[in-house]
Design a protein around this motif. Structure first.
Motif, PDB file in Angstrom:
ATOM      1  N   ASP A  17     -63.660 -49.212  82.353  1.00 19.17           N
ATOM      2  CA  ASP A  17     -63.101 -48.373  82.686  1.00 19.17           C
ATOM      3  C   ASP A  17     -63.560 -47.344  81.461  1.00 19.17           C
ATOM      4  OD1 ASP A  17     -62.485 -48.103  85.097  1.00 19.17           O
ATOM      5  OD2 ASP A  17     -60.697 -48.771  85.017  1.00 19.17           O
ATOM      6  N   GLN A  34     -63.583 -41.201  86.388  1.00 21.79           N
ATOM      7  CA  GLN A  34     -64.459 -41.546  85.501  1.00 21.79           C
ATOM      8  C   GLN A  34     -65.837 -41.147  85.686  1.00 21.79           C
ATOM      9  OE1 GLN A  34     -63.821 -44.461  83.681  1.00 21.79           O
ATOM     10  NE2 GLN A  34     -62.341 -43.993  84.102  1.00 21.79           N
ATOM     11  N   ARG A  99     -58.653 -55.086  85.409  1.00 15.60           N
ATOM     12  CA  ARG A  99     -60.024 -53.544  84.766  1.00 15.60           C
ATOM     13  C   ARG A  99     -59.730 -53.293  83.136  1.00 15.60           C
ATOM     14  NH1 ARG A  99     -63.449 -51.452  87.896  1.00 15.60           N
ATOM     15  NH2 ARG A  99     -63.973 -50.085  86.862  1.00 15.60           N
ATOM     16  N   VAL A 101     -60.188 -51.341  79.739  1.00 18.18           N
ATOM     17  CA  VAL A 101     -60.358 -49.974  79.284  1.00 18.18           C
ATOM     18  C   VAL A 101     -60.203 -49.821  77.970  1.00 18.18           C
ATOM     19  CG1 VAL A 101     -58.744 -47.882  78.530  1.00 18.18           C
ATOM     20  CG2 VAL A 101     -58.029 -48.703  80.250  1.00 18.18           C
TER      21      VAL A 101
END
Length: 112
Positions: A17, A34, A99, A101
């Motif tokens: 992300d 996003q 996820r 970053v």
């Protein structure tokens, strides 16, 4: 992966992300989705030029994209041992348990 140098891991792009809190973004873009971040980066940060460069020259591992886990799974405890950490993070990647970053390399990630 020893000392000051950290190991590099390959993380699928679908687990990454963009950083919506990136200080390089204008205040009005902070916290965007996003898709909105991609639109902002494309419109304001020469992503197209970077795409041409990456297509022509490839990606250089010497300038890795730096990421942090968005959050760890409940009960997860990161080991202080760097070799164990690498295996733990690789397991998170393999099982798609979190996820990540992007904290350095948002333009390159957006280009991909």
């Amino acid at each position: 992966g020893y000392g000051r140098k950290r190991p590099q891991l390959n993380i699928p792009i679908e687990l990454l992300d963009l950083d919506s809190k990136n200080p390089r973004l204008a205040n009005e873009s902070q916290g965007d989705t996003q898709l909105d971040l991609l639109t902002t980066l494309y419109g304001n940060f020469d992503i197209e030029e970077l795409a041409y460069s990456m297509a022509e020259n490839g990606y250089f591992d010497e300038e890795p994209i730096v990421v942090v886990p968005a959050k760890f799974p409940q009960g997860f405890k990161l080991s202080p041992d760097i070799e164990v950490q690498q295996k733990q993070i690789q397991n998170l990647i393999d099982t798609k348990s979190t996820r990540f970053v992007v904290v350095e390399g948002n333009r390159r990630t957006a280009t991909l």
